[in-house]
Design a protein around this motif. Structure first.
Motif, PDB file in Angstrom:
ATOM      1  N   LEU A   1       2.630 -31.877  23.017  1.00  0.00           N
ATOM      2  CA  LEU A   1       2.873 -31.827  24.445  1.00  0.00           C
ATOM      3  C   LEU A   1       2.360 -30.507  24.981  1.00  0.00           C
TER       4      LEU A   1
ATOM      5  N   THR B   1       7.626 -28.433  18.706  1.00  0.00           N
ATOM      6  CA  THR B   1       8.773 -28.724  19.553  1.00  0.00           C
ATOM      7  C   THR B   1       9.517 -29.955  19.049  1.00  0.00           C
TER       8      THR B   1
ATOM      9  N   TYR C   1       9.554 -25.776  24.583  1.00  0.00           N
ATOM     10  CA  TYR C   1       8.245 -25.297  24.141  1.00  0.00           C
ATOM     11  C   TYR C   1       8.190 -23.773  24.137  1.00  0.00           C
TER      12      TYR C   1
ATOM     13  N   TRP D   1       3.505 -36.252  18.546  1.00  0.00           N
ATOM     14  CA  TRP D   1       2.598 -35.984  19.666  1.00  0.00           C
ATOM     15  C   TRP D   1       2.684 -34.513  20.046  1.00  0.00           C
TER      16      TRP D   1
ATOM     17  N   ILE E   1       9.819 -32.849  20.566  1.00  0.00           N
ATOM     18  CA  ILE E   1       8.994 -34.037  20.775  1.00  0.00           C
ATOM     19  C   ILE E   1       7.969 -34.174  19.650  1.00  0.00           C
ATOM     20  N   HIS E   2       7.399 -33.064  19.222  1.00  0.00           N
ATOM     21  CA  HIS E   2       6.428 -33.116  18.127  1.00  0.00           C
ATOM     22  C   HIS E   2       7.108 -33.513  16.816  1.00  0.00           C
TER      23      HIS E   2
ATOM     24  N   LEU F   1      11.862 -29.963  28.382  1.00  0.00           N
ATOM     25  CA  LEU F   1      10.723 -29.931  27.460  1.00  0.00           C
ATOM     26  C   LEU F   1       9.965 -28.610  27.547  1.00  0.00           C
TER      27      LEU F   1
ATOM     28  N   THR G   1       8.040 -37.496  17.376  1.00  0.00           N
ATOM     29  CA  THR G   1       6.979 -38.471  17.587  1.00  0.00           C
ATOM     30  C   THR G   1       5.639 -38.095  16.965  1.00  0.00           C
TER      31      THR G   1
END
Length: 56
Positions: free
Chosen positions: A54, A44, A32, A52, A46-47, A28, A50
């Motif tokens: 990070l 990223t 980033y 969110w 994850i963004h 992760l 989801t």
């Protein structure tokens, strides 16, 4: 003898879990910083999946 086996199983599973968590956090973090360097944004994986943010 049984106590030693239980302690060994616990130690190996704890160490394995710790290694997997460190690997996931490392992936992760690399995502980033490489995204920030290459594209100049903070979107990223994850963004994107989801929504969110990070912040490492």
């Amino acid at each position: 003898m049984k106590r030693n086996t239980n302690a060994r199983i616990f130690a190996v599973s704890f160490y394995t879990t710790l290694c997997v968590l460190v690997l996931a956090i490392g992936i992760l973090e690399v995502d980033y910083y490489s995204r920030q360097t290459g594209f100049g944004d903070d979107q990223t994986l994850i963004h994107a999946l989801t929504g969110w943010d990070l912040h490492l």
